[in-house]
Structure formats: structure tokens, C-alpha cells
Scaffold this active site. Structure first.
Site: not given
Length: 432
Positions: A103, A157, A177, A207, A254
């Protein structure tokens, strides 16, 4: 509507398997299962994870949480995926291929090219999809063999792409989500009403969503919310108040990556990555979890992210296993099937849906204005290409997905990012 309590019709006690059960986030889920046991009477909860040391810590804490709250269910844990899946009624996916180290890369190398670095959006999001989709599909095939009637609930995700991969391969899956339930709780607090009275017209892709109406007892109060609390809502999504007034909706956080891309890149270059922050929080959490006297989720966990996931997960799982009520509506990721007519039927959208033991069926929606529909169509096209790259591999497919993404879209950027993505993820890409 997003349920908040255990007002469900009874169904048989069930076995739930959590793949990625060694996550530091798992105690939030455990707390939800314990508190909402009337909604979802769990007989056995098995945590599955290859990280044996973390799993031992979190499994022991999970047992203490159940015991503290008087839950009679049995909690077990295992590194053996097949054994853990046997007999499961529902399988929850919350894995992170490559961990926080991967990540961190997703959030840093795109910035070097002048593009947003984020784990679900842009080039970093594509990297995560390429690492994750093959692993999730392998797990799903084993679910099909070991517990063929089980529902898969995907938190992993990028939820939209992962859910589309699962559904395109014929798996019983719904994506989830926490953005919608987070907004529901925030709006309820601002309005001074119980959350279960608040119904959202939440629309878009995972998102990439907007709250287009906020109904309390059937009446849309979004204009009132914006008028009275616009500054607080703008601060929450970190976008200018005049933008919310212009849009007439509340965009998800987002959307700032799209509406303020260059400003966000400049900001991200000046501070540590979110992955670095989360890794530090995780180290502290693991120290707390090792305390044999701890029997509840610690306050620090709220900084880990994922607020209210447990409530949404319990409600969705209960409905899928036959514990919902007629007309049970939840906001999920599922197939479009004509709901947004400008998208393909096999696109995965995030909208209110009727959920029962047959799955999730999107409710009819008003047409989406071009200001929003254009971006949804563009990102849907990218997600199609991203899934093609995840399933078939190849630099050309990676380049095409990057070129199609509205946050990239230039030849030089897509070319450089394709090489960077492959270089940073080679160990996870069988074709590279």
C-alpha cells in the site's frame, strides 16, 4: 435504508468465515457480531489468515470480546483456508495482498509522476487490483468447492473491481463499503434524528458516489442539510463549500481526487503516506491486543478507518442469509442490470438495493445528470480495462487501463506509470 439494530426476523444460527481475519481491523467486526447477535445469530466465527502470530493475538481478543458481551458463539482461527471454509454460510473477504508495504508503494510512486497516489484510485488503485483479483478469485473457487451455498461479502478494495471479478465468474457475491453508512450516521447526528429514519439516495461507483437525496421519514431534507450544515459537510469531505452548493449534492471524500487532483498531489507530497500512518497505528494496536485483560475494541481502532463496517456487514450478511424483512434496502455494490442505462449491464454500481437470500437487486433510480454521469461512465470504462489487465496480464493492458483513467489519461504518464507499476509489483504478477 441502512439498518442500525437487530430488528430482523430469526434465521438459523450460522457459521461465518472471515478471510483476512488477522487484520488489526477484525475486532471492529467482532464487536459488531457480538452487539448485533439478535440480527445475526452466529454459532461459529472462524478467522482465516496465514499470519499465525497476528491471528493468535486477534483470535484470543475476539474470544474475550464475545465473552465480555455474553455471546454464546464459538470463535476459532486457522491458517488453513479450506478447513476454515468448510460449512460456512457466509464468507467475508478483507484481505490486503502485499500488506501495508505494498500500500505504501501504491501511495508514493504515482506521486513521482505527478499523479495521485492512493490505494483504490488512479495508478495505485490499479496496482492493488492487479495484485488482488487473482487471489480473490482463487479463494472464491475454493469457497465454491468447500461451501457452495455460501454468500461472499467483499470488503476488499478496490471493491467495485473485485466484486465485478467475482460476479463475472459466477460467484454469489455482494460488495460492501462503509461510505454510505458513514454519511447516514453523520447526517442523522446533524439532524438530531435516529439513524434508522435516514434514507440515502446514494449513487455512483465504489469510491465515486454522491448523496443525491437525504430522506427523513420519506421527506428529502438535503437542501436543509446543505443550507444549515454546508460548512461542516464541506470540511468533512475536504472540498470547498461553494462546490457543494453548486453540485447540490454531498460528494464522497474520494471525489476530491478528481475535483482537486493537482492540489491533492501537492498536499500528498508534503506528508507521510496514509499507509505509513496506518502501519504505526497497527503496531500500537497489536501491542494493545496482546494484553490478556483487554476485552473490547480499543479507542485507537477508530483511527484505523472503516467506521461502522461492522453494522453494515451484519445487516447485509443477515439479509443474504434470509434474516431480512420484506423490502430490506441496503447500499451495496452489485450488477447494474440497466439501473444506470448508460452503463453496461455487467458494470458494478454502488446504489440502494433490495437484498434477500437471492442477492441484491438495485432499486429504480432517477436519471443521473451529465455532470455526474460522464465521470461514472469514464471510470466504469477504466474498471473494465483494469479487470482485463488483472485477469489476462500484459503491459499493454496495464497501459490501456492507465490511459483510460481520468486521473491519468496522457500518453507520457500512462507509459511511465505502467513501467513503475510492474516494477513495484513484479513479485505479485505471475505474468510479469
Amino acid at each position: 435504508m441502512l439498518p442500525t439494530s437487530g430488528e430482523r426476523s430469526p434465521h438459523p444460527r450460522v457459521k461465518i468465515a472471515v478471510v483476512g481475519g488477522g487484520s488489526t481491523y477484525t475486532p471492529e467486526l467482532i464487536d459488531g457480531f457480538a452487539r448485533l447477535r439478535d440480527a445475526l445469530p452466529v454459532a461459529e466465527l472462524v478467522l482465516i489468515d496465514p499470519a499465525a502470530e497476528r491471528l493468535e493475538l486477534i483470535g484470543a481478543l475476539a474470544r474475550r470480546i464475545f465473552a465480555r458481551q455474553g455471546h454464546p458463539g464459538r470463535i476459532t482461527w486457522t491458517a488453513d483456508l479450506d478447513a476454515g471454509l468448510d460449512g460456512a454460510d457466509a464468507v467475508l473477504l478483507q484481505l490486503r495482498v502485499g500488506g501495508q508495504a505494498a500500500r505504501n508503494q501504491d501511495e508514493t510512486w504515482p506521486l513521482e509522476c505527478g499523479c495521485v497516489g492512493q490505494e483504490t484510485t488512479g495508478a495505485g488503485g490499479l496496482a492493488k487490483a492487479l495484485r488482488t483479483v487473482p487471489v480473490v478469485l482463487d479463494i472464491a473457487e475454493r469457497v465454491r468447492r468447500r461451501c457452495p451455498d455460501a454468500w461472499i461479502v467483499d470488503f476488499t478494495n478496490p471493491v467495485g473491481i473485485v466484486t465485478r471479478a467475482l460476479l463475472s465468474h459466477g460467484h454469489k457475491a455482494v460488495g460492501l463499503c462503509n461510505v454510505a453508512i458513514g454519511f447516514q450516521r453523520k447526517f442523522a447526528k446533524l439532524l438530531g434524528v435516529a439513524p434508522e429514519r435516514v434514507e440515502l439516495e446514494h449513487i455512483g461507483l465504489n469510491h465515486l458516489t454522491w448523496e443525491r437525496a437525504v430522506r427523513v421519514d420519506g421527506t428529502d431534507v438535503l437542501p436543509t442539510l446543505l443550507a444549515r450544515h454546508g460548512d461542516a459537510l464541506a470540511d468533512d469531505v475536504r472540498m470547498p463549500r461553494p462546490l457543494l452548493d453548486h453540485l447540490g449534492v454531498v460528494p464522497s471524500y474520494y471525489l476530491r481526487y478528481y475535483y482537486q487532483h493537482d492540489a491533492v498531489v501537492k498536499e500528498l507530497r508534503t506528508k507521510p503516506s496514509r499507509a505509513a500512518e496506518v502501519a504505526a497505528i497497527e503496531r500500537q494496536l497489536l501491542d494493545l491486543y496482546a494484553d490478556p485483560d483487554l476485552a473490547e475494541k480499543p479507542e485507537l481502532l477508530s483511527r484505523r478507518g472503516g467506521a461502522y463496517y461492522s453494522e453494515a456487514a451484519v445487516a447485509l450478511t443477515s439479509s443474504l442469509l434470509g434474516g431480512g424483512t420484506a423490502g430490506d434496502v441496503q447500499i451495496v455494490n452489485t450488477l447494474n442490470h440497466g439501473t444506470l442505462p448508460f452503463l453496461p449491464d455487467d458494470a458494478v454500481i454502488e446504489v440502494p438495493a433490495a437484498v434477500d437470500s437471492r442477492g441484491a437487486s438495485p432499486l429504480p433510480l432517477r436519471p443521473l445528470a451529465p455532470l455526474f454521469a460522464g465521470l461514472v461512465a469514464n471510470v466504469t470504462a477504466y474498471e473494465h480495462l483494469a479487470l482485463e489487465a488483472a485477469l489476462k496480464g500484459g503491459r499493454d493492458r496495464v497501459f490501456s487501463a492507465l490511459l483510460a483513467h481520468p486521473l491519468i489519461g496522457q500518453i507520457d504518464y500512462a507509459d511511465r506509470l505502467a513501467d513503475e507499476l510492474i516494477a513495484h509489483n513484479r513479485e505479485h504478477l505471475t505474468w510479469a
